[in-house]
Design an enzyme around this catalytic site. Structure first.
Site, PDB file in Angstrom:
ATOM      1  N   ASP A  95       4.183  -5.410  43.660  1.00 23.79           N
ATOM      2  CA  ASP A  95       3.055  -4.653  43.126  1.00 23.79           C
ATOM      3  C   ASP A  95       2.844  -3.382  43.941  1.00 23.79           C
ATOM      4  OD1 ASP A  95       2.627  -6.643  41.286  1.00 23.79           O
ATOM      5  OD2 ASP A  95       0.909  -7.528  42.320  1.00 23.79           O
ATOM      6  N   LYS A  96       2.265  -2.393  43.321  1.00 20.55           N
ATOM      7  CA  LYS A  96       2.027  -1.110  43.985  1.00 20.55           C
ATOM      8  C   LYS A  96       1.312  -1.270  45.327  1.00 20.55           C
ATOM      9  CE  LYS A  96      -0.623   3.187  43.435  1.00 20.55           C
ATOM     10  NZ  LYS A  96      -1.504   3.970  42.533  1.00 20.55           N
TER      11      LYS A  96
END
Length: 352
Positions: free
Chosen positions: A148-149
């Protein structure tokens, strides 16, 4: 325009996504046209409808509809423009993230806030910077999994197509091991356990659908819930700060979207800094002093891919790569008096 053609997947091209196979053989095709041809049923594999993500096997027959020639494709913007060169700052950033590399694999410590992939024309993500990780080889390194970012930590890239196939297969067949560190609200009990809630995607209501999130499904209801997928997480509570927050180790045995974040929230211990799954309870437990200690620690997501073990695609030896904490989590460790060497052993040894 070309004619309808049927192409047989040859040796060395198996175990590969349809869209990647097409781009390799027809480099002027963009992702958009490929998705459209799949939706319209124009692209077919062994006579059946398919998706861009369909995995091909050697010997399968791929029906390809008439395609524009490269010049025509460029005129219709089907051929992505050559992206601008990566600036020197980004080259320095991504090369400084390298933890381990050889001629086949690169492991980096992905910074929190840097997406793994991005939209067309955007270079500010790992995949867009991967050209700076060639280090003398002809091929651009390929992503074999994602983070995930806002999650930091170990991210693998393959330096050859053969290595990418081997690593992708190892990930799909659970032949790798990933351990994450997180700080969560409260203290999970029992201290060592597992979470088996299934996950189903629920579309959000935010602008552009960005509020989309995963919803947990009780194990007994997975089979009767449309779209639900089984998910399995191990957790170990390592250290705690009174009853407010805990350092936990997490091992995902399946690889579902937002699995760790959704699972920890479901058992009542959301990861600190997780605005999507954390809720307001992180900030106030009734007396104004919640898991974030009234703002003493960062509001960034406290989730870090601490280590990854995998079988090397060429030597077959087990490689373990470990990533140091990002700055905001290091500050939290310093604040709580924790040090990374307090968790040198395997937190899940008793569950193996």
């Amino acid at each position: 325009m070309s004619q309808v053609q049927t192409v047989t997947v040859g040796p060395g091209d198996g175990d590969q996504r349809l869209d990647r196979w097409l781009k390799r053989h027809f480099p002027h095709l963009g992702q958009g046209p490929i998705e459209k041809m799949c939706r319209k049923g124009e692209l077919r594999v062994d006579g059946g409808r398919c998706k861009a993500s369909t995995r091909l096997s050697v010997g399968q027959q791929v029906r390809i509809p008439p395609l524009p020639d490269p010049d025509e494709a460029r005129a219709k913007a089907l051929l992505p423009r050559t992206p601008p060169r990566i600036n020197a700052e980004d080259v320095e950033l991504i090369q400084s993230c390298v933890l381990w590399k050889d001629d086949h694999v690169i492991a980096i410590n992905k910074p929190a806030g840097l997406p793994t992939q991005g939209g067309s024309g955007q270079l500010r993500h790992v995949d867009g910077m991967a050209d700076a990780l060639r280090f003398g080889l002809d091929e651009k390194p390929r992503l074999v999994h994602r983070l995930d970012k806002d999650t930091s930590g170990v991210l693998l890239l393959a330096r050859t197509r053969e290595a990418a196939q081997a690593l992708t297969a190892a990930l799909r067949h659970k032949q790798t091991r990933k351990i994450y560190w997180a700080v969560v609200a409260g203290v999970p009990t029992p201290y060592l356990g597992e979470i088996r809630y299934g996950l189903v995607k629920a579309r959000g209501h935010g602008k552009g659908g960005e509020a989309e999130k995963m919803v947990c499904v009780h194990p007994r209801d997975i089979g009767t819930t449309e779209g639900a997928k089984r998910a399995h997480t191990l957790y170990a509570t390592l250290y705690r700060v009174a009853s407010r927050a805990s350092w936990v180790a997490l091992e995902p045995l399946t690889g579902r979207t937002h699995q760790l974040r959704a699972h920890m929230a479901e058992i009542g211990h959301p990861i600190i800094g997780d605005g999507k799954y954390g809720g307001s309870g992180q900030e106030n437990m009734g007396d104004g002093w919640g898991a974030q200690l009234g703002g003493v620690i960062s509001k960034k997501l406290h989730l870090h891919a601490r280590s990854m073990s995998f079988e090397h695609p060429r030597t077959r030896k087990t490689i373990t790569v470990t990533a140091p904490l990002p700055d905001h989590m290091k500050h939290t460790w310093d604040t709580f008096g924790w040090t990374e060497d307090l968790a040198e052993g395997d937190p899940f040894e008793s569950l193996q």
